[in-house]
Design a protein around this motif. Structure first.
Motif, PDB file in Angstrom:
ATOM      1  N   LYS A  24     -50.226  29.900  12.214  1.00 36.82           N
ATOM      2  CA  LYS A  24     -51.304  30.116  13.038  1.00 36.82           C
ATOM      3  C   LYS A  24     -51.433  29.068  14.128  1.00 36.82           C
ATOM      4  O   LYS A  24     -50.705  27.954  14.072  1.00 36.82           O
ATOM      5  N   PRO A  25     -52.083  29.410  15.488  1.00 34.42           N
ATOM      6  CA  PRO A  25     -51.851  28.431  16.449  1.00 34.42           C
ATOM      7  C   PRO A  25     -52.324  26.969  16.068  1.00 34.42           C
ATOM      8  O   PRO A  25     -53.303  27.010  15.349  1.00 34.42           O
ATOM      9  N   SER A  26     -51.730  25.847  16.462  1.00 37.63           N
ATOM     10  CA  SER A  26     -52.314  24.594  16.337  1.00 37.63           C
ATOM     11  C   SER A  26     -53.560  24.465  17.163  1.00 37.63           C
ATOM     12  O   SER A  26     -53.463  24.793  18.220  1.00 37.63           O
ATOM     13  N   THR A  27     -54.569  23.493  16.572  1.00 41.29           N
ATOM     14  CA  THR A  27     -55.689  23.388  17.300  1.00 41.29           C
ATOM     15  C   THR A  27     -55.121  22.060  18.416  1.00 41.29           C
ATOM     16  O   THR A  27     -55.924  21.521  19.231  1.00 41.29           O
ATOM     17  N   HIS A  28     -54.165  21.441  17.841  1.00 43.53           N
ATOM     18  CA  HIS A  28     -53.599  20.172  18.757  1.00 43.53           C
ATOM     19  C   HIS A  28     -52.791  20.437  20.042  1.00 43.53           C
ATOM     20  O   HIS A  28     -53.178  19.662  20.782  1.00 43.53           O
ATOM     21  N   GLU A  29     -52.305  21.931  19.962  1.00 40.92           N
ATOM     22  CA  GLU A  29     -51.823  22.030  21.356  1.00 40.92           C
ATOM     23  C   GLU A  29     -52.697  22.867  22.060  1.00 40.92           C
ATOM     24  O   GLU A  29     -53.503  23.575  21.929  1.00 40.92           O
ATOM     25  N   PRO A  30     -52.634  22.665  23.410  1.00 38.26           N
ATOM     26  CA  PRO A  30     -53.384  23.622  24.487  1.00 38.26           C
ATOM     27  C   PRO A  30     -52.502  24.892  24.346  1.00 38.26           C
ATOM     28  O   PRO A  30     -51.623  25.077  23.768  1.00 38.26           O
ATOM     29  N   ALA A  31     -53.503  25.980  24.632  1.00 40.88           N
ATOM     30  CA  ALA A  31     -53.221  27.389  24.592  1.00 40.88           C
ATOM     31  C   ALA A  31     -52.250  27.633  25.535  1.00 40.88           C
ATOM     32  O   ALA A  31     -52.105  27.189  26.696  1.00 40.88           O
ATOM     33  N   GLY A  32     -51.139  28.553  25.123  1.00 41.97           N
ATOM     34  CA  GLY A  32     -49.961  28.902  25.871  1.00 41.97           C
ATOM     35  C   GLY A  32     -48.970  28.008  25.970  1.00 41.97           C
ATOM     36  O   GLY A  32     -48.141  28.171  26.761  1.00 41.97           O
ATOM     37  N   SER A  33     -49.030  26.805  25.286  1.00 39.26           N
ATOM     38  CA  SER A  33     -47.949  26.004  25.458  1.00 39.26           C
ATOM     39  C   SER A  33     -46.751  26.182  24.692  1.00 39.26           C
ATOM     40  O   SER A  33     -45.540  25.666  24.747  1.00 39.26           O
ATOM     41  N   ALA A  34     -46.950  27.024  23.431  1.00 40.68           N
ATOM     42  CA  ALA A  34     -45.951  27.365  22.523  1.00 40.68           C
ATOM     43  C   ALA A  34     -45.209  28.311  23.301  1.00 40.68           C
ATOM     44  O   ALA A  34     -45.342  29.399  24.301  1.00 40.68           O
ATOM     45  N   SER A  35     -43.818  28.554  22.757  1.00 38.67           N
ATOM     46  CA  SER A  35     -43.035  29.668  23.363  1.00 38.67           C
ATOM     47  C   SER A  35     -43.310  31.074  22.509  1.00 38.67           C
ATOM     48  O   SER A  35     -43.915  31.184  21.555  1.00 38.67           O
ATOM     49  N   PRO A  36     -43.372  32.213  23.451  1.00 36.34           N
ATOM     50  CA  PRO A  36     -43.628  33.567  22.898  1.00 36.34           C
ATOM     51  C   PRO A  36     -42.801  33.558  21.695  1.00 36.34           C
ATOM     52  O   PRO A  36     -41.767  33.406  21.209  1.00 36.34           O
ATOM     53  N   ASP A  37     -43.642  34.513  20.681  1.00 38.09           N
ATOM     54  CA  ASP A  37     -42.756  34.843  19.348  1.00 38.09           C
ATOM     55  C   ASP A  37     -41.689  35.717  19.763  1.00 38.09           C
ATOM     56  O   ASP A  37     -41.546  36.612  20.700  1.00 38.09           O
ATOM     57  N   GLN A  38     -40.665  35.318  18.848  1.00 43.08           N
ATOM     58  CA  GLN A  38     -39.387  36.343  19.121  1.00 43.08           C
ATOM     59  C   GLN A  38     -39.236  37.393  17.875  1.00 43.08           C
ATOM     60  O   GLN A  38     -39.930  37.081  16.898  1.00 43.08           O
ATOM     61  N   ASN A  39     -38.323  38.134  18.071  1.00 41.25           N
ATOM     62  CA  ASN A  39     -38.296  39.296  16.925  1.00 41.25           C
ATOM     63  C   ASN A  39     -37.503  38.677  15.796  1.00 41.25           C
ATOM     64  O   ASN A  39     -36.475  37.924  15.911  1.00 41.25           O
ATOM     65  N   THR A  40     -38.228  38.518  14.798  1.00 43.03           N
ATOM     66  CA  THR A  40     -37.723  37.963  13.515  1.00 43.03           C
ATOM     67  C   THR A  40     -36.864  38.650  12.751  1.00 43.03           C
ATOM     68  O   THR A  40     -35.967  38.118  11.897  1.00 43.03           O
ATOM     69  N   SER A  41     -36.696  40.198  12.970  1.00 38.13           N
ATOM     70  CA  SER A  41     -35.755  40.593  12.080  1.00 38.13           C
ATOM     71  C   SER A  41     -34.242  40.440  12.666  1.00 38.13           C
ATOM     72  O   SER A  41     -33.302  40.099  11.709  1.00 38.13           O
ATOM     73  N   SER A  42     -34.013  39.995  13.917  1.00 39.55           N
ATOM     74  CA  SER A  42     -32.945  39.806  14.415  1.00 39.55           C
ATOM     75  C   SER A  42     -32.447  38.262  13.684  1.00 39.55           C
ATOM     76  O   SER A  42     -31.323  38.041  13.455  1.00 39.55           O
ATOM     77  N   ALA A  43     -33.328  37.577  13.558  1.00 41.46           N
ATOM     78  CA  ALA A  43     -33.326  36.099  13.171  1.00 41.46           C
ATOM     79  C   ALA A  43     -32.860  36.222  11.762  1.00 41.46           C
ATOM     80  O   ALA A  43     -31.947  35.507  11.067  1.00 41.46           O
ATOM     81  N   THR A  44     -33.784  37.036  10.827  1.00 43.41           N
ATOM     82  CA  THR A  44     -33.364  37.103   9.523  1.00 43.41           C
ATOM     83  C   THR A  44     -32.094  37.809   9.495  1.00 43.41           C
ATOM     84  O   THR A  44     -31.402  37.407   8.639  1.00 43.41           O
ATOM     85  N   GLY A  45     -31.614  38.744  10.167  1.00 46.18           N
ATOM     86  CA  GLY A  45     -30.296  39.384   9.970  1.00 46.18           C
ATOM     87  C   GLY A  45     -29.275  38.470  10.400  1.00 46.18           C
ATOM     88  O   GLY A  45     -28.233  38.289   9.654  1.00 46.18           O
ATOM     89  N   SER A  46     -29.380  37.452  11.221  1.00 41.63           N
ATOM     90  CA  SER A  46     -28.360  36.708  11.515  1.00 41.63           C
ATOM     91  C   SER A  46     -28.315  35.484  10.479  1.00 41.63           C
ATOM     92  O   SER A  46     -27.408  34.937  10.129  1.00 41.63           O
ATOM     93  N   ARG A  47     -29.522  35.093  10.042  1.00 41.87           N
ATOM     94  CA  ARG A  47     -29.603  34.188   9.079  1.00 41.87           C
ATOM     95  C   ARG A  47     -28.809  34.761   7.710  1.00 41.87           C
ATOM     96  O   ARG A  47     -28.311  33.999   6.926  1.00 41.87           O
ATOM     97  N   GLN A  48     -28.948  36.116   7.417  1.00 45.72           N
ATOM     98  CA  GLN A  48     -28.440  36.529   6.330  1.00 45.72           C
ATOM     99  C   GLN A  48     -26.859  36.833   6.470  1.00 45.72           C
ATOM    100  O   GLN A  48     -26.120  36.604   5.590  1.00 45.72           O
ATOM    101  N   ASN A  49     -26.560  37.212   7.554  1.00 48.53           N
ATOM    102  CA  ASN A  49     -25.053  37.097   7.946  1.00 48.53           C
ATOM    103  C   ASN A  49     -24.296  35.704   7.888  1.00 48.53           C
ATOM    104  O   ASN A  49     -23.410  35.737   7.250  1.00 48.53           O
ATOM    105  N   ARG A  50     -25.087  34.652   8.390  1.00 50.03           N
ATOM    106  CA  ARG A  50     -24.518  33.385   8.284  1.00 50.03           C
ATOM    107  C   ARG A  50     -24.314  32.906   6.710  1.00 50.03           C
ATOM    108  O   ARG A  50     -23.549  32.354   6.427  1.00 50.03           O
ATOM    109  N   THR A  51     -25.403  33.360   6.129  1.00 50.33           N
ATOM    110  CA  THR A  51     -25.313  33.081   4.485  1.00 50.33           C
ATOM    111  C   THR A  51     -24.124  33.868   3.903  1.00 50.33           C
ATOM    112  O   THR A  51     -23.514  33.085   3.252  1.00 50.33           O
ATOM    113  N   ARG A  52     -24.026  34.900   4.236  1.00 52.39           N
ATOM    114  CA  ARG A  52     -22.762  35.689   3.612  1.00 52.39           C
ATOM    115  C   ARG A  52     -21.506  35.339   4.139  1.00 52.39           C
ATOM    116  O   ARG A  52     -20.498  35.089   3.428  1.00 52.39           O
ATOM    117  N   GLU A  53     -21.457  34.809   5.392  1.00 61.25           N
ATOM    118  CA  GLU A  53     -20.193  34.086   5.783  1.00 61.25           C
ATOM    119  C   GLU A  53     -20.026  32.772   5.300  1.00 61.25           C
ATOM    120  O   GLU A  53     -18.957  32.657   4.754  1.00 61.25           O
TER     121      GLU A  53
END
Length: 107
Positions: free
Chosen positions: A22-51
């Motif tokens: 959830k967005p933090s109340t301590h940060e101003p709106a729009g200061s965080a980087s936009p969400d990225q695709n988590t499926s590629s991150a999960t895939g690379s994390r699983q690939n890294r784990t396998r490696e």
């Protein structure tokens, strides 16, 4: 305190099953980087784990190959030393035979 999970100790290790942040109340709106695709991150994390799981196998395979190369080099050097020893022995036997023949001819 009945918290279902924290950042350090989530309820589940699977990122897809975790609650979205959830967005933090301590940060101003729009200061965080936009969400990225988590499926590629999960895939690379699983690939890294396998490696990473395959690293010990690769190290063991490389170690065995090096051991086999060392053993082959040792065998080759032993054959070479043995061949040189036999050659010297044959040369000495040839000299003895030549001397014996010369002695027989001279008598």
């Amino acid at each position: 305190m009945n918290t279902p999970g924290t950042i350090d100790h989530p309820v589940t290790a699977d990122p897809k099953k975790q609650a979205p942040m959830k967005p933090s109340t301590h940060e101003p709106a729009g200061s965080a980087s936009p969400d990225q695709n988590t499926s590629s991150a999960t895939g690379s994390r699983q690939n890294r784990t396998r490696e990473m799981q395959l690293i010990p196998e690769a190290l063991a395979r490389a170690h065995m190959q090096q051991t086999l190369r060392d053993a082959e080099a040792e065998r080759t050097s032993l054959h070479l030393i043995s061949a040189r020893r036999m050659q010297k022995r044959a040369e000495r036997a040839s000299l003895r035979a030549r001397r014996a023949l010369a002695m027989a001819v001279m008598q």
